[in-house]
Design a protein around this motif. Structure first.
Motif, PDB file in Angstrom:
ATOM      1  N   UNK A 198       7.311  72.477  27.944  1.00 16.56           N
ATOM      2  CA  UNK A 198       7.896  73.121  29.342  1.00 16.56           C
ATOM      3  C   UNK A 198       9.205  72.231  29.303  1.00 16.56           C
ATOM      4  N   UNK A 199       9.521  71.325  28.745  1.00 15.19           N
ATOM      5  CA  UNK A 199      10.939  71.097  29.270  1.00 15.19           C
ATOM      6  C   UNK A 199      12.167  70.814  28.218  1.00 15.19           C
ATOM      7  N   UNK A 200      11.756  71.975  27.418  1.00 15.74           N
ATOM      8  CA  UNK A 200      12.606  72.770  26.521  1.00 15.74           C
ATOM      9  C   UNK A 200      13.252  74.053  26.875  1.00 15.74           C
ATOM     10  N   UNK A 201      11.107  74.978  27.583  1.00 15.59           N
ATOM     11  CA  UNK A 201      11.858  76.156  28.050  1.00 15.59           C
ATOM     12  C   UNK A 201      13.072  75.944  29.464  1.00 15.59           C
ATOM     13  N   UNK A 202      12.305  74.893  30.303  1.00 12.54           N
ATOM     14  CA  UNK A 202      13.445  75.068  31.572  1.00 12.54           C
ATOM     15  C   UNK A 202      14.322  74.900  31.608  1.00 12.54           C
ATOM     16  N   UNK A 203      15.196  73.931  30.620  1.00 12.19           N
ATOM     17  CA  UNK A 203      16.864  73.656  30.074  1.00 12.19           C
ATOM     18  C   UNK A 203      17.100  74.709  29.320  1.00 12.19           C
ATOM     19  N   UNK A 204      15.984  75.696  28.759  1.00 15.42           N
ATOM     20  CA  UNK A 204      16.321  77.086  28.020  1.00 15.42           C
ATOM     21  C   UNK A 204      16.957  78.194  29.178  1.00 15.42           C
ATOM     22  N   UNK A 205      16.064  77.802  30.233  1.00 12.20           N
ATOM     23  CA  UNK A 205      16.541  79.298  31.586  1.00 12.20           C
ATOM     24  C   UNK A 205      17.722  78.863  31.483  1.00 12.20           C
ATOM     25  N   UNK A 206      18.177  77.287  31.476  1.00 12.11           N
ATOM     26  CA  UNK A 206      19.512  77.640  33.139  1.00 12.11           C
ATOM     27  C   UNK A 206      20.634  76.517  32.480  1.00 12.11           C
ATOM     28  N   UNK A 207      20.401  75.618  31.237  1.00 12.69           N
ATOM     29  CA  UNK A 207      21.448  75.460  30.517  1.00 12.69           C
ATOM     30  C   UNK A 207      22.716  75.975  30.395  1.00 12.69           C
ATOM     31  N   UNK A 208      22.692  77.136  29.907  1.00 16.98           N
ATOM     32  CA  UNK A 208      23.533  79.130  29.376  1.00 16.98           C
ATOM     33  C   UNK A 208      24.785  79.045  30.498  1.00 16.98           C
ATOM     34  N   UNK A 209      23.930  78.745  31.739  1.00 15.57           N
ATOM     35  CA  UNK A 209      24.827  78.903  33.055  1.00 15.57           C
ATOM     36  C   UNK A 209      25.573  77.961  33.597  1.00 15.57           C
ATOM     37  N   UNK A 210      25.081  76.385  32.820  1.00 18.10           N
ATOM     38  CA  UNK A 210      25.752  75.719  33.633  1.00 18.10           C
ATOM     39  C   UNK A 210      27.317  75.059  32.487  1.00 18.10           C
ATOM     40  N   UNK A 211      28.086  75.714  31.878  1.00 16.37           N
ATOM     41  CA  UNK A 211      28.852  75.172  31.316  1.00 16.37           C
ATOM     42  C   UNK A 211      29.931  76.388  31.719  1.00 16.37           C
ATOM     43  N   UNK A 212      29.508  77.386  31.991  1.00 16.81           N
ATOM     44  CA  UNK A 212      30.418  78.979  32.437  1.00 16.81           C
ATOM     45  C   UNK A 212      30.232  79.913  31.012  1.00 16.81           C
TER      46      UNK A 212
END
Length: 375
Positions: free
Chosen positions: A263-277
Protein backbone atom coordinates in the motif's frame (compact mmCIF):
# COMPACT_ATOMS: atom_id res chain seq x y z
CA UNK A 1 38.54 16.65 1.98
CA UNK A 2 37.24 20.09 1.02
CA UNK A 3 34.20 18.50 -0.63
CA UNK A 4 33.54 16.40 2.47
CA UNK A 5 33.68 19.49 4.67
CA UNK A 6 31.26 21.33 2.37
CA UNK A 7 28.80 18.43 2.60
CA UNK A 8 29.20 18.36 6.38
CA UNK A 9 28.54 22.09 6.55
CA UNK A 10 25.44 21.78 4.38
CA UNK A 11 23.99 18.95 6.46
CA UNK A 12 24.76 20.85 9.65
CA UNK A 13 23.04 23.97 8.33
CA UNK A 14 19.97 22.00 7.26
CA UNK A 15 19.71 20.26 10.63
CA UNK A 16 20.08 23.66 12.28
CA UNK A 17 17.20 24.91 10.13
CA UNK A 18 15.15 21.94 11.34
CA UNK A 19 15.85 22.99 14.94
CA UNK A 20 14.79 26.59 14.25
CA UNK A 21 11.63 25.56 12.41
CA UNK A 22 10.62 23.06 15.08
CA UNK A 23 11.45 25.26 18.04
CA UNK A 24 10.50 28.72 16.86
CA UNK A 25 8.22 28.77 13.82
CA UNK A 26 6.11 25.59 13.96
CA UNK A 27 2.57 26.38 15.09
CA UNK A 28 1.06 24.13 17.76
CA UNK A 29 -2.68 24.67 18.20
CA UNK A 30 -3.57 24.52 21.89
CA UNK A 31 -6.71 23.41 23.61
CA UNK A 32 -9.65 25.71 22.85
CA UNK A 33 -10.48 28.18 25.61
CA UNK A 34 -14.16 27.57 25.06
CA UNK A 35 -16.75 26.50 22.50
CA UNK A 36 -16.25 27.51 18.88
CA UNK A 37 -18.83 30.20 18.14
CA UNK A 38 -19.27 29.50 14.44
CA UNK A 39 -20.90 26.73 12.39
CA UNK A 40 -18.38 24.10 11.27
CA UNK A 41 -18.70 21.30 8.72
CA UNK A 42 -16.46 18.24 8.75
CA UNK A 43 -16.22 16.68 5.29
CA UNK A 44 -15.24 13.03 4.94
CA UNK A 45 -14.72 11.48 1.46
CA UNK A 46 -14.78 7.67 1.41
CA UNK A 47 -13.98 5.11 -1.25
CA UNK A 48 -13.79 1.47 -0.12
CA UNK A 49 -12.96 2.37 3.48
CA UNK A 50 -15.20 -0.14 5.27
CA UNK A 51 -12.26 -1.63 7.17
CA UNK A 52 -11.02 1.62 8.70
CA UNK A 53 -13.72 4.29 8.71
CA UNK A 54 -15.14 3.26 12.10
CA UNK A 55 -12.42 4.81 14.34
CA UNK A 56 -12.44 7.95 12.22
CA UNK A 57 -16.20 8.44 12.36
CA UNK A 58 -16.45 7.60 16.07
CA UNK A 59 -13.82 10.24 16.77
CA UNK A 60 -15.82 12.78 14.77
CA UNK A 61 -18.97 11.96 16.71
CA UNK A 62 -17.05 12.48 19.96
CA UNK A 63 -15.96 16.05 19.11
CA UNK A 64 -16.65 18.61 21.80
CA UNK A 65 -16.60 22.41 22.01
CA UNK A 66 -18.22 22.63 18.56
CA UNK A 67 -21.92 23.10 19.30
CA UNK A 68 -22.85 23.82 15.68
CA UNK A 69 -21.19 20.88 13.95
CA UNK A 70 -22.33 19.01 10.88
CA UNK A 71 -20.58 15.98 9.44
CA UNK A 72 -21.05 15.25 5.76
CA UNK A 73 -19.83 11.87 4.50
CA UNK A 74 -19.58 11.07 0.81
CA UNK A 75 -19.56 7.48 -0.42
CA UNK A 76 -17.49 7.69 -3.60
CA UNK A 77 -18.55 4.56 -5.46
CA UNK A 78 -17.51 2.10 -2.75
CA UNK A 79 -18.05 -1.61 -3.40
CA UNK A 80 -17.12 -2.95 0.05
CA UNK A 81 -20.12 -1.84 2.10
CA UNK A 82 -18.61 1.42 3.31
CA UNK A 83 -21.99 3.17 3.35
CA UNK A 84 -23.48 0.42 5.55
CA UNK A 85 -20.66 0.83 8.05
CA UNK A 86 -21.23 4.59 8.15
CA UNK A 87 -24.94 4.11 8.83
CA UNK A 88 -24.23 1.63 11.60
CA UNK A 89 -21.67 3.83 13.34
CA UNK A 90 -23.69 7.05 12.96
CA UNK A 91 -26.76 5.27 14.35
CA UNK A 92 -29.10 8.05 13.29
CA UNK A 93 -27.03 10.88 14.79
CA UNK A 94 -28.61 14.04 13.27
CA UNK A 95 -25.19 15.66 12.82
CA UNK A 96 -24.21 13.06 10.22
CA UNK A 97 -25.40 13.19 6.63
CA UNK A 98 -24.38 10.44 4.19
CA UNK A 99 -24.51 11.32 0.49
CA UNK A 100 -23.78 9.22 -2.54
CA UNK A 101 -21.15 10.63 -4.85
CA UNK A 102 -21.18 10.56 -8.63
CA UNK A 103 -18.26 9.43 -10.82
CA UNK A 104 -15.71 12.12 -11.69
CA UNK A 105 -16.39 13.81 -15.03
CA UNK A 106 -13.66 14.15 -17.66
CA UNK A 107 -10.75 16.22 -16.42
CA UNK A 108 -11.34 15.43 -12.75
CA UNK A 109 -9.50 13.05 -10.44
CA UNK A 110 -11.51 11.17 -7.86
CA UNK A 111 -10.36 12.84 -4.64
CA UNK A 112 -10.79 16.48 -5.78
CA UNK A 113 -14.21 15.71 -7.20
CA UNK A 114 -15.32 13.98 -4.01
CA UNK A 115 -14.20 17.00 -1.97
CA UNK A 116 -15.92 19.40 -4.37
CA UNK A 117 -19.16 17.49 -4.00
CA UNK A 118 -18.84 17.52 -0.23
CA UNK A 119 -18.30 21.28 -0.13
CA UNK A 120 -21.43 21.72 -2.22
CA UNK A 121 -23.49 19.82 0.38
CA UNK A 122 -22.70 22.17 3.26
CA UNK A 123 -25.37 24.39 4.77
CA UNK A 124 -25.31 28.10 3.86
CA UNK A 125 -24.46 29.29 7.38
CA UNK A 126 -21.26 27.23 7.74
CA UNK A 127 -18.12 29.40 7.88
CA UNK A 128 -15.35 26.81 8.42
CA UNK A 129 -14.68 23.61 6.48
CA UNK A 130 -12.66 20.71 7.87
CA UNK A 131 -11.57 18.02 5.39
CA UNK A 132 -10.58 14.72 7.01
CA UNK A 133 -9.44 11.43 5.47
CA UNK A 134 -10.70 8.05 6.65
CA UNK A 135 -7.31 7.05 8.06
CA UNK A 136 -7.27 9.98 10.51
CA UNK A 137 -8.42 9.65 14.12
CA UNK A 138 -9.03 12.97 15.86
CA UNK A 139 -8.69 13.83 19.52
CA UNK A 140 -11.91 14.95 21.19
CA UNK A 141 -11.11 18.65 20.88
CA UNK A 142 -9.28 18.50 17.54
CA UNK A 143 -11.88 20.25 15.39
CA UNK A 144 -12.34 23.05 17.91
CA UNK A 145 -8.58 23.51 18.34
CA UNK A 146 -7.96 23.47 14.59
CA UNK A 147 -10.67 26.03 13.79
CA UNK A 148 -9.46 28.22 16.65
CA UNK A 149 -5.92 27.86 15.29
CA UNK A 150 -7.08 28.86 11.82
CA UNK A 151 -8.62 32.06 13.15
CA UNK A 152 -5.66 32.83 15.43
CA UNK A 153 -3.27 32.51 12.49
CA UNK A 154 -5.38 34.83 10.36
CA UNK A 155 -5.15 32.19 7.65
CA UNK A 156 -7.44 30.94 4.92
CA UNK A 157 -6.02 27.43 5.11
CA UNK A 158 -4.45 25.68 8.10
CA UNK A 159 -2.80 22.26 7.74
CA UNK A 160 -2.36 20.64 11.18
CA UNK A 161 -0.15 17.68 10.28
CA UNK A 162 -1.25 14.53 12.18
CA UNK A 163 1.05 12.25 14.10
CA UNK A 164 2.05 9.58 11.62
CA UNK A 165 1.59 6.02 12.89
CA UNK A 166 4.05 3.57 11.34
CA UNK A 167 3.82 -0.16 11.99
CA UNK A 168 5.92 -2.12 9.52
CA UNK A 169 9.61 -1.63 8.84
CA UNK A 170 8.86 -0.01 5.49
CA UNK A 171 6.50 2.51 7.09
CA UNK A 172 9.05 3.34 9.79
CA UNK A 173 11.68 3.98 7.14
CA UNK A 174 9.61 6.11 4.77
CA UNK A 175 6.72 7.79 6.58
CA UNK A 176 8.77 10.01 8.95
CA UNK A 177 10.32 11.63 5.88
CA UNK A 178 7.05 13.50 5.31
CA UNK A 179 7.54 15.78 8.33
CA UNK A 180 11.33 15.76 8.11
CA UNK A 181 11.33 17.10 4.55
CA UNK A 182 9.22 20.18 5.22
CA UNK A 183 10.80 20.90 8.61
CA UNK A 184 14.27 20.67 7.06
CA UNK A 185 13.83 22.37 3.70
CA UNK A 186 10.80 24.66 4.02
CA UNK A 187 11.17 28.06 5.73
CA UNK A 188 7.91 28.00 7.65
CA UNK A 189 7.64 31.66 8.58
CA UNK A 190 8.62 32.79 5.07
CA UNK A 191 6.04 30.39 3.64
CA UNK A 192 3.31 32.00 5.74
CA UNK A 193 4.33 35.54 4.90
CA UNK A 194 5.12 35.08 1.21
CA UNK A 195 2.44 35.46 -1.45
CA UNK A 196 4.36 33.17 -3.82
CA UNK A 197 2.22 30.12 -4.70
CA UNK A 198 5.37 28.06 -5.24
CA UNK A 199 6.19 28.42 -1.55
CA UNK A 200 3.37 26.28 -0.20
CA UNK A 201 2.79 23.01 1.59
CA UNK A 202 -0.19 21.18 3.06
CA UNK A 203 -1.28 17.70 4.06
CA UNK A 204 -4.67 16.61 2.80
CA UNK A 205 -5.36 14.19 5.65
CA UNK A 206 -6.55 17.06 7.88
CA UNK A 207 -7.22 20.49 6.35
CA UNK A 208 -9.11 23.43 7.83
CA UNK A 209 -10.32 26.28 5.62
CA UNK A 210 -12.25 29.48 5.88
CA UNK A 211 -15.24 28.81 3.67
CA UNK A 212 -15.29 32.20 1.98
CA UNK A 213 -11.56 31.98 1.23
CA UNK A 214 -12.03 28.45 -0.12
CA UNK A 215 -14.67 29.77 -2.51
CA UNK A 216 -12.42 32.67 -3.61
CA UNK A 217 -9.67 30.17 -4.42
CA UNK A 218 -12.07 28.26 -6.67
CA UNK A 219 -12.57 25.33 -4.31
CA UNK A 220 -11.44 21.94 -5.47
CA UNK A 221 -12.46 22.87 -9.00
CA UNK A 222 -9.20 24.84 -9.09
CA UNK A 223 -7.27 21.57 -8.57
CA UNK A 224 -9.57 19.20 -10.44
CA UNK A 225 -6.81 17.30 -12.24
CA UNK A 226 -4.06 17.55 -9.61
CA UNK A 227 -2.79 14.38 -7.96
CA UNK A 228 -1.33 16.51 -5.13
CA UNK A 229 -4.59 18.32 -4.62
CA UNK A 230 -3.70 19.39 -1.07
CA UNK A 231 -0.56 21.31 -2.04
CA UNK A 232 -2.22 22.68 -5.17
CA UNK A 233 -5.19 23.88 -3.11
CA UNK A 234 -2.77 25.74 -0.84
CA UNK A 235 -1.25 27.35 -3.92
CA UNK A 236 -4.70 28.28 -5.22
CA UNK A 237 -5.44 29.94 -1.88
CA UNK A 238 -2.27 32.02 -2.21
CA UNK A 239 -3.08 32.97 -5.79
CA UNK A 240 -6.45 34.26 -4.62
CA UNK A 241 -4.83 36.47 -1.98
CA UNK A 242 -5.28 34.15 1.01
CA UNK A 243 -2.75 32.97 3.59
CA UNK A 244 -1.77 29.44 4.52
CA UNK A 245 -0.14 27.98 7.63
CA UNK A 246 1.31 24.63 8.70
CA UNK A 247 0.99 23.33 12.25
CA UNK A 248 2.06 20.39 14.34
CA UNK A 249 -1.18 18.46 14.71
CA UNK A 250 0.33 15.48 16.53
CA UNK A 251 -1.70 16.25 19.66
CA UNK A 252 -4.87 16.65 17.64
CA UNK A 253 -4.81 13.70 15.25
CA UNK A 254 -3.09 10.47 14.33
CA UNK A 255 -2.94 8.85 10.93
CA UNK A 256 -1.76 5.50 9.63
CA UNK A 257 -1.75 6.20 5.93
CA UNK A 258 -0.79 2.68 4.80
CA UNK A 259 -0.98 -0.63 6.61
CA UNK A 260 1.33 -2.62 4.33
CA UNK A 261 4.44 -2.19 2.22
CA UNK A 262 2.43 -2.74 -0.96
CA UNK A 263 0.00 0.00 0.00
CA UNK A 264 2.80 2.41 0.84
CA UNK A 265 4.69 1.61 -2.36
CA UNK A 266 1.64 2.17 -4.52
CA UNK A 267 0.53 5.25 -2.61
CA UNK A 268 3.86 6.95 -3.14
CA UNK A 269 3.95 5.67 -6.70
CA UNK A 270 0.80 7.56 -7.63
CA UNK A 271 2.08 10.92 -6.39
CA UNK A 272 5.88 11.23 -6.28
CA UNK A 273 6.12 11.92 -10.01
CA UNK A 274 4.04 15.06 -9.44
CA UNK A 275 6.14 16.30 -6.53
CA UNK A 276 9.22 17.55 -8.35
CA UNK A 277 7.80 19.06 -11.54
CA UNK A 278 9.96 17.13 -14.01
CA UNK A 279 12.22 14.08 -14.20
CA UNK A 280 15.25 16.37 -14.41
CA UNK A 281 14.29 18.19 -11.22
CA UNK A 282 13.53 14.89 -9.50
CA UNK A 283 16.92 13.50 -10.49
CA UNK A 284 18.69 16.59 -9.16
CA UNK A 285 16.82 16.58 -5.84
CA UNK A 286 17.26 12.86 -5.25
CA UNK A 287 20.96 13.03 -6.16
CA UNK A 288 21.46 15.87 -3.69
CA UNK A 289 19.64 14.00 -0.91
CA UNK A 290 21.72 10.88 -1.55
CA UNK A 291 24.92 12.93 -1.48
CA UNK A 292 24.02 14.66 1.77
CA UNK A 293 22.47 11.81 3.72
CA UNK A 294 23.19 8.40 2.19
CA UNK A 295 26.79 8.77 1.01
CA UNK A 296 28.41 9.84 4.33
CA UNK A 297 28.17 6.52 6.23
CA UNK A 298 29.34 4.66 3.11
CA UNK A 299 32.29 7.01 2.75
CA UNK A 300 33.09 6.73 6.46
CA UNK A 301 33.41 2.98 6.15
CA UNK A 302 35.48 3.25 2.99
CA UNK A 303 37.81 5.81 4.60
CA UNK A 304 38.38 3.59 7.60
CA UNK A 305 39.26 0.67 5.37
CA UNK A 306 41.65 2.92 3.43
CA UNK A 307 43.35 4.05 6.63
CA UNK A 308 42.15 7.68 6.48
CA UNK A 309 40.76 8.37 9.98
CA UNK A 310 40.31 12.13 9.48
CA UNK A 311 38.17 11.66 6.38
CA UNK A 312 36.25 8.91 8.19
CA UNK A 313 35.63 11.25 11.12
CA UNK A 314 34.28 13.99 8.86
CA UNK A 315 31.98 11.57 7.06
CA UNK A 316 30.78 10.04 10.32
CA UNK A 317 30.09 13.50 11.75
CA UNK A 318 28.06 14.34 8.64
CA UNK A 319 26.00 11.19 9.09
CA UNK A 320 25.34 12.02 12.76
CA UNK A 321 24.31 15.57 11.89
CA UNK A 322 21.72 14.12 9.53
CA UNK A 323 20.53 11.75 12.24
CA UNK A 324 20.23 14.69 14.63
CA UNK A 325 17.94 16.52 12.22
CA UNK A 326 15.76 13.44 11.90
CA UNK A 327 15.59 13.12 15.71
CA UNK A 328 14.54 16.76 16.07
CA UNK A 329 11.85 16.30 13.44
CA UNK A 330 10.49 13.20 15.19
CA UNK A 331 10.42 14.89 18.58
CA UNK A 332 8.66 17.96 17.17
CA UNK A 333 5.91 15.99 15.43
CA UNK A 334 5.20 13.13 17.82
CA UNK A 335 7.11 10.57 15.78
CA UNK A 336 9.44 7.78 16.71
CA UNK A 337 13.05 8.96 16.80
CA UNK A 338 15.02 6.20 18.49
CA UNK A 339 16.33 3.99 16.89
CA UNK A 340 14.69 4.70 13.53
CA UNK A 341 16.59 7.94 12.90
CA UNK A 342 19.87 6.03 12.63
CA UNK A 343 18.52 4.35 9.49
CA UNK A 344 18.05 7.77 7.88
CA UNK A 345 20.52 7.05 5.02
CA UNK A 346 18.48 3.97 4.11
CA UNK A 347 15.25 5.99 4.32
CA UNK A 348 16.59 8.52 1.83
CA UNK A 349 17.80 5.78 -0.51
CA UNK A 350 14.38 4.13 -0.37
CA UNK A 351 12.72 7.45 -1.18
CA UNK A 352 14.97 7.70 -4.21
CA UNK A 353 13.88 4.26 -5.41
CA UNK A 354 10.20 5.08 -4.86
CA UNK A 355 10.64 8.26 -6.89
CA UNK A 356 12.29 6.38 -9.76
CA UNK A 357 9.51 3.78 -9.69
CA UNK A 358 6.82 6.47 -9.76
CA UNK A 359 8.26 8.06 -12.90
CA UNK A 360 8.77 4.64 -14.48
CA UNK A 361 5.13 3.64 -13.97
CA UNK A 362 3.97 7.07 -15.10
CA UNK A 363 5.81 6.71 -18.42
CA UNK A 364 4.25 3.30 -18.95
CA UNK A 365 0.76 4.59 -18.02
CA UNK A 366 0.47 2.00 -15.29
CA UNK A 367 -0.48 4.26 -12.40
CA UNK A 368 -3.82 3.52 -10.73
CA UNK A 369 -5.31 4.38 -7.37
CA UNK A 370 -8.43 2.88 -5.85
CA UNK A 371 -9.26 1.32 -9.20
CA UNK A 372 -9.05 4.59 -11.13
CA UNK A 373 -6.28 5.65 -13.52
CA UNK A 374 -4.03 8.51 -12.47
CA UNK A 375 -4.06 11.12 -15.22
Amino acid sequence: MVGALVVAGAVGALSGHTVVNAGRWLRRPGRPAGPVDEPVAVLLPLRDEADRVTPCLRALLAQREVPRLEIVVLDDGSTDGTADVVRAVAAGDPRVRLVTGSPPPPGWLGKPYACQQLAGQVGPDVTALVFVDADVVLARDAVAAAVTGLRAAGATLLSPYPRIVAGSAGERLVQPLLQWLWLTFLPLRAMERSARPSLAAAGGQFLVLDRAGYARAGGHAAVADKILEDIELARAVKRSGGRIALADGSRLASCRMYDSWAGLRDGYGKSLWATFGSPVAATAVVALLLLLYTAPPVLAGAALVAGEPVAAGVALSTYLLGVAGRLVSARATGGRGWPDAFAHPLSVALLGWLTWRSYHLRRRRRLFWRGRPVL
